[in-house]
Design a protein around this motif. Structure first.
Motif, PDB file in Angstrom:
ATOM      1  N   VAL A 132      43.765   7.310 -19.678  1.00 31.61           N
ATOM      2  CA  VAL A 132      43.650   8.165 -20.860  1.00 31.61           C
ATOM      3  C   VAL A 132      44.979   8.158 -21.618  1.00 31.61           C
ATOM      4  N   GLY A 133      44.882   7.897 -22.916  1.00 29.71           N
ATOM      5  CA  GLY A 133      46.065   7.807 -23.756  1.00 29.71           C
ATOM      6  C   GLY A 133      46.635   6.409 -23.865  1.00 29.71           C
ATOM      7  N   GLU A 134      46.116   5.477 -23.031  1.00 31.15           N
ATOM      8  CA  GLU A 134      46.647   4.108 -23.041  1.00 31.15           C
ATOM      9  C   GLU A 134      45.588   3.057 -23.334  1.00 31.15           C
ATOM     10  N   GLY A 135      44.316   3.441 -23.407  1.00 37.32           N
ATOM     11  CA  GLY A 135      43.269   2.494 -23.752  1.00 37.32           C
ATOM     12  C   GLY A 135      42.387   2.101 -22.584  1.00 37.32           C
ATOM     13  N   ALA A 136      41.274   1.441 -22.903  1.00 39.97           N
ATOM     14  CA  ALA A 136      40.271   1.045 -21.916  1.00 39.97           C
ATOM     15  C   ALA A 136      39.933  -0.431 -22.080  1.00 39.97           C
ATOM     16  N   HIS A 137      39.484  -1.037 -20.975  1.00 35.27           N
ATOM     17  CA  HIS A 137      39.132  -2.456 -20.974  1.00 35.27           C
ATOM     18  C   HIS A 137      37.838  -2.679 -20.213  1.00 35.27           C
ATOM     19  N   MET A 138      37.215  -3.811 -20.520  1.00 39.20           N
ATOM     20  CA  MET A 138      35.985  -4.225 -19.845  1.00 39.20           C
ATOM     21  C   MET A 138      36.129  -5.682 -19.437  1.00 39.20           C
ATOM     22  N   ARG A 139      35.716  -5.989 -18.200  1.00 33.32           N
ATOM     23  CA  ARG A 139      35.686  -7.373 -17.718  1.00 33.32           C
ATOM     24  C   ARG A 139      34.233  -7.824 -17.665  1.00 33.32           C
ATOM     25  N   ASP A 140      33.882  -8.855 -18.424  1.00 32.65           N
ATOM     26  CA  ASP A 140      32.486  -9.286 -18.482  1.00 32.65           C
ATOM     27  C   ASP A 140      32.157 -10.220 -17.329  1.00 32.65           C
ATOM     28  N   ARG A 141      30.911 -10.661 -17.268  1.00 33.51           N
ATOM     29  CA  ARG A 141      30.447 -11.436 -16.121  1.00 33.51           C
ATOM     30  C   ARG A 141      31.103 -12.813 -16.035  1.00 33.51           C
ATOM     31  N   THR A 142      31.768 -13.270 -17.102  1.00 34.65           N
ATOM     32  CA  THR A 142      32.511 -14.539 -17.055  1.00 34.65           C
ATOM     33  C   THR A 142      33.930 -14.337 -16.531  1.00 34.65           C
ATOM     34  N   ARG A 149      36.471   0.094 -27.320  1.00 33.08           N
ATOM     35  CA  ARG A 149      36.672   1.303 -28.110  1.00 33.08           C
ATOM     36  C   ARG A 149      35.310   1.840 -28.512  1.00 33.08           C
ATOM     37  N   VAL A 150      35.182   3.160 -28.584  1.00 33.83           N
ATOM     38  CA  VAL A 150      33.914   3.756 -29.021  1.00 33.83           C
ATOM     39  C   VAL A 150      33.612   3.333 -30.452  1.00 33.83           C
ATOM     40  N   ALA A 151      32.339   3.328 -30.803  1.00 34.60           N
ATOM     41  CA  ALA A 151      31.906   2.900 -32.133  1.00 34.60           C
ATOM     42  C   ALA A 151      32.017   4.036 -33.140  1.00 34.60           C
ATOM     43  N   GLU A 152      32.092   3.669 -34.392  1.00 38.57           N
ATOM     44  CA  GLU A 152      31.987   4.654 -35.466  1.00 38.57           C
ATOM     45  C   GLU A 152      30.544   5.161 -35.520  1.00 38.57           C
ATOM     46  N   PRO A 153      30.332   6.429 -35.897  1.00 33.97           N
ATOM     47  CA  PRO A 153      28.972   6.985 -35.894  1.00 33.97           C
ATOM     48  C   PRO A 153      28.063   6.305 -36.902  1.00 33.97           C
ATOM     49  N   PHE A 192      28.118   6.254 -19.568  1.00 34.76           N
ATOM     50  CA  PHE A 192      29.412   6.511 -20.201  1.00 34.76           C
ATOM     51  C   PHE A 192      30.022   5.214 -20.718  1.00 34.76           C
ATOM     52  N   CYS A 193      29.915   4.170 -19.914  1.00 31.63           N
ATOM     53  CA  CYS A 193      30.547   2.897 -20.260  1.00 31.63           C
ATOM     54  C   CYS A 193      29.904   2.256 -21.479  1.00 31.63           C
ATOM     55  N   ARG A 194      28.604   2.453 -21.645  1.00 29.28           N
ATOM     56  CA  ARG A 194      27.940   1.907 -22.829  1.00 29.28           C
ATOM     57  C   ARG A 194      28.489   2.551 -24.107  1.00 29.28           C
ATOM     58  N   ILE A 195      28.832   3.825 -24.027  1.00 26.52           N
ATOM     59  CA  ILE A 195      29.464   4.484 -25.176  1.00 26.52           C
ATOM     60  C   ILE A 195      30.891   3.975 -25.347  1.00 26.52           C
ATOM     61  N   ALA A 196      31.610   3.846 -24.247  1.00 26.24           N
ATOM     62  CA  ALA A 196      33.001   3.403 -24.295  1.00 26.24           C
ATOM     63  C   ALA A 196      33.143   2.029 -24.938  1.00 26.24           C
ATOM     64  N   GLU A 197      32.175   1.141 -24.693  1.00 25.80           N
ATOM     65  CA  GLU A 197      32.276  -0.204 -25.244  1.00 25.80           C
ATOM     66  C   GLU A 197      31.601  -0.322 -26.615  1.00 25.80           C
ATOM     67  N   GLY A 198      31.095   0.796 -27.147  1.00 24.92           N
ATOM     68  CA  GLY A 198      30.528   0.786 -28.484  1.00 24.92           C
ATOM     69  C   GLY A 198      29.077   0.388 -28.573  1.00 24.92           C
ATOM     70  N   HIS A 199      28.364   0.321 -27.450  1.00 25.41           N
ATOM     71  CA  HIS A 199      26.957  -0.080 -27.445  1.00 25.41           C
ATOM     72  C   HIS A 199      25.994   1.105 -27.509  1.00 25.41           C
ATOM     73  N   ALA A 200      26.516   2.307 -27.422  1.00 28.74           N
ATOM     74  CA  ALA A 200      25.724   3.536 -27.555  1.00 28.74           C
ATOM     75  C   ALA A 200      26.634   4.594 -28.160  1.00 28.74           C
ATOM     76  N   MET A 222      37.123   8.460 -22.192  1.00 22.49           N
ATOM     77  CA  MET A 222      38.214   9.132 -22.885  1.00 22.49           C
ATOM     78  C   MET A 222      39.305   8.133 -23.270  1.00 22.49           C
ATOM     79  N   ALA A 223      39.582   7.171 -22.397  1.00 20.25           N
ATOM     80  CA  ALA A 223      40.574   6.143 -22.704  1.00 20.25           C
ATOM     81  C   ALA A 223      40.135   5.275 -23.882  1.00 20.25           C
ATOM     82  N   ALA A 224      38.809   5.171 -24.077  1.00 19.83           N
ATOM     83  CA  ALA A 224      38.257   4.375 -25.178  1.00 19.83           C
ATOM     84  C   ALA A 224      38.079   5.196 -26.456  1.00 19.83           C
ATOM     85  N   GLY A 225      38.521   6.452 -26.452  1.00 16.15           N
ATOM     86  CA  GLY A 225      38.459   7.277 -27.649  1.00 16.15           C
ATOM     87  C   GLY A 225      37.311   8.259 -27.692  1.00 16.15           C
TER      88      GLY A 225
END
Length: 259
Positions: A132-142, A149-153, A192-200, A222-225
């Motif tokens: 939190v306060g430093e950002g979030a990351h995702m590692r994909d299947r590759t 980052r969360v998406a704009e509404p 939660f993660c789907r929101i964090a990555e901007g997919h929900a 929270m780290a993703a905004g």
């Protein structure tokens, strides 16, 4: 503690547990049931053992609260300012139903708030982490790592909900508060993660959860905004005597339940 400096070691521990969980998932495992009728498999206990041993190597002086080792008296827990919060396998129903949407979860809680979290979906080969306060990351299947980052509404909100726990209270909240929407179903802490990555956009949960179900993924969000609020607009708190969470809504920063 500088959380970003220990994060790689925490991810390594979670990966090790995830490998064991996936091995059991791909085998002919047996399902038992706890006193509350919730399912448990060998994956839960194996991941618990791997994670607790791994976290003790990282920090011997920080206590651990795990779903599979939760019988720690409140008289002891109430003095914890900082502790690890672990759900060895979140979404055991998804595990037993073989949907693939179960996760391994490790969070750091400090002063009642999640400050770091790691969430891994072994069968989907996805991983999420954040400070939190430093950002979030995702590692994909590759194996590629992306900053998330969360998406704009949007006008039509993408509502993520549980496949196994979409009850009438949650449906009523969605209809009353959100109106026109697109429903996205996901299991375990992946919501939660789907929101964090901007997919929900938003995840209302008007049903029972415990602290270990939400801590790691809330930290990622929270780290993703994003944020998580109770229905009276207050932050979701951790380290309570009763580990049961109140109802809550997880979302990007655009939504608020405050009066």
């Amino acid at each position: 503690m500088h959380y970003s400096s220990v994060l790689p070691d925490v991810i390594k521990v979670a990966d090790e547990a995830s490998e064991k969980v996936l091995h059991i998932y791909q085998s002919d495992f047996k399902v038992s049931y706890k006193a509350d009728d919730s399912p448990i498999t060998a994956a839960d206990t194996a991941a618990h053992d791997i994670i607790t041993h791994g976290l003790r190597r990282i920090s011997r002086d920080i206590p651990i609260l795990s779903e599979e080792g939760k019988d720690i008296p409140w008289e002891e827990r109430k003095h914890w300012r900082r502790f690890w919060l672990v759900d060895p396998v979140d979404g055991t129903k998804d595990f037993t139903q073989r949907t693939g949407e179960f996760t391994v979860n490790i969070a750091m809680i400090e002063d009642g708030e999640p400050v770091m979290g790691v969430v891994i979906a072994p069968a989907l080969k996805e991983a999420y982490w954040g400070v939190v306060g430093e950002g979030a990351h995702m590692r994909d299947r590759t194996g590629k790592v992306h900053r998330i980052r969360v998406a704009e509404p949007k006008v039509v909100k993408r509502v993520v909900a549980s496949k196994n726990h979409l009850n009438k209270e949650t449906k009523a909240f969605i209809e009353e508060k959100l109106g026109e929407h697109e429903l996205i179903q996901a299991g375990s802490s992946l919501k939660f993660c789907r929101i964090a990555e901007g997919h929900a956009d938003i995840y209302p949960r008007l049903g029972p959860t415990c602290e270990w179900d939400t801590g790691a993924a809330q930290a990622v969000l929270m780290a993703a905004g994003g944020k998580v609020e109770t229905l009276d607009g207050m932050p979701l708190k951790y380290g309570k005597q009763d580990v049961l969470n109140p109802y809550f809504v997880a979302s990007g920063s655009w939504y608020s339940l405050r009066p």
